[in-house]
Design an enzyme around this catalytic site. Structure first.
Site, PDB file in Angstrom:
ATOM      1  CE1 TYR A 273      46.468  46.456  50.445  1.00 44.80           C
ATOM      2  CE2 TYR A 273      48.514  47.739  49.681  1.00 44.80           C
ATOM      3  CZ  TYR A 273      47.034  47.909  49.638  1.00 44.80           C
ATOM      4  OH  TYR A 273      45.794  48.928  48.661  1.00 44.80           O
TER       5      TYR A 273
ATOM      6  CG  ASN B 271      42.368  48.294  42.385  1.00 45.79           C
ATOM      7  OD1 ASN B 271      43.680  48.747  43.282  1.00 45.79           O
ATOM      8  ND2 ASN B 271      42.070  46.869  43.169  1.00 45.79           N
TER       9      ASN B 271
HETATM   10  P1  ADP Z   1      40.232  45.590  48.192  1.00 41.96           P
HETATM   11  O1  ADP Z   1      41.392  46.139  48.096  1.00 41.96           O
HETATM   12  O2  ADP Z   1      39.417  45.742  47.262  1.00 41.96           O
HETATM   13  O3  ADP Z   1      39.459  45.318  49.484  1.00 41.96           O
HETATM   14  P2  ADP Z   1      41.677  43.094  48.755  1.00 41.96           P
HETATM   15  O4  ADP Z   1      42.413  43.149  50.044  1.00 41.96           O
HETATM   16  O5  ADP Z   1      41.175  42.175  48.122  1.00 41.96           O
HETATM   17  O6  ADP Z   1      40.809  43.824  48.040  1.00 41.96           O
HETATM   18  O7  ADP Z   1      43.514  43.134  47.464  1.00 41.96           O
HETATM   19  C1  ADP Z   1      44.493  44.414  48.299  1.00 41.96           C
HETATM   20  C2  ADP Z   1      44.807  44.368  46.909  1.00 41.96           C
HETATM   21  O8  ADP Z   1      45.637  43.443  46.519  1.00 41.96           O
HETATM   22  C3  ADP Z   1      43.916  45.052  46.222  1.00 41.96           C
HETATM   23  O9  ADP Z   1      43.221  46.512  45.839  1.00 41.96           O
HETATM   24  C4  ADP Z   1      44.669  45.112  44.404  1.00 41.96           C
HETATM   25  O10 ADP Z   1      45.587  46.258  44.126  1.00 41.96           O
HETATM   26  C5  ADP Z   1      45.124  43.635  45.261  1.00 41.96           C
HETATM   27  N1  ADP Z   1      44.955  42.386  44.458  1.00 41.96           N
HETATM   28  C6  ADP Z   1      44.302  41.619  44.921  1.00 41.96           C
HETATM   29  N2  ADP Z   1      44.486  40.443  44.591  1.00 41.96           N
HETATM   30  C7  ADP Z   1      45.115  40.367  43.126  1.00 41.96           C
HETATM   31  C8  ADP Z   1      45.237  39.842  42.402  1.00 41.96           C
HETATM   32  N3  ADP Z   1      45.230  38.887  42.185  1.00 41.96           N
HETATM   33  N4  ADP Z   1      46.515  39.858  41.682  1.00 41.96           N
HETATM   34  C9  ADP Z   1      47.004  41.336  41.761  1.00 41.96           C
HETATM   35  N5  ADP Z   1      46.302  41.810  42.419  1.00 41.96           N
HETATM   36  C10 ADP Z   1      45.768  41.831  43.319  1.00 41.96           C
END
Ligand code: ADP
Length: 170
Positions: A54, A132
């Protein structure tokens, strides 16, 4: 079909998925869709690998430093199952099967829609990280980078599933 259409993606069953015993269900959905698992491991991520995965420039910039820190500490809170899937233009297929980032917005039939339900609002109220269950690469470029974060090239294998011809037409 050209081999160029066969691509790879990086997935993680996050600690909530492993703790809830959903690893098998999640993997079997991808297997049933005809995707090939070409790399697989169970590990408790270090802070270093979580922050490599990340990236600050991605998560902290898009969602804020606080969300980034909570996400990294959640990812390191227990075992994750990291795996690499291969299939025809696999990145969007796997994202579709995972559903939306926010569980409450994720449609039924998706992993996040079927197995979890809460909201960003609740997550932020609790100063936690959104549960998630799964991560999947968003683009082919991200997949290449993320596969290199979690796997050595020698840890990825090549083989044909018994249903190979039905899915790959060769
Ligand atoms: P994805 O995992 O669907 O690709 P993102 O890369 O945007 O989504 O975000 C990475 C992870 O950060 C998400 O899976 C989630 O666990 C966390 N996350 C994203 N947005 C939020 C938020 N507004 N509040 C809390 N956790 C978040």
């Amino acid at each position: 079909m050209s081999k160029a259409n066969i691509t790879r993606t990086l997935c993680l069953v996050k600690p909530d998925g492993v703790r809830r015993g959903l690893t098998g269900d999640i993997l079997s959905r991808f297997e049933r869709a005809g995707l090939r698992i070409v790399g697989l491991k169970l590990l408790v991520p270090t802070d270093e690998i979580a922050r490599k995965h990340y990236r600050y420039e991605d998560i902290a910039v898009r969602h804020g430093e606080d969300v980034w820190n909570r996400l990294v500490s959640f990812l390191c809170s227990g075992p994750v199952v990291a795996f690499v899937l291969e299939g025809v233009d696999v990145v969007p297929v796997v994202r579709k099967m995972c559903g939306s980032t926010e569980p409450a917005a994720s449609p039924p039939g998706t992993i996040r829609g079927d197995f979890c339900h809460h909201t960003y609002e609740y997550t932020n109220l609790k100063q936690g990280s959104v549960r998630n269950l799964i991560h999947a690469s968003a683009t082919d470029e991200e997949a290449d980078y993320e596969i290199s974060v979690w796997f050595e090239p020698s840890e990825l294998v090549s083989y044909k599933k018994a249903d190979h011809a039905e899915h790959f037409l060769d």
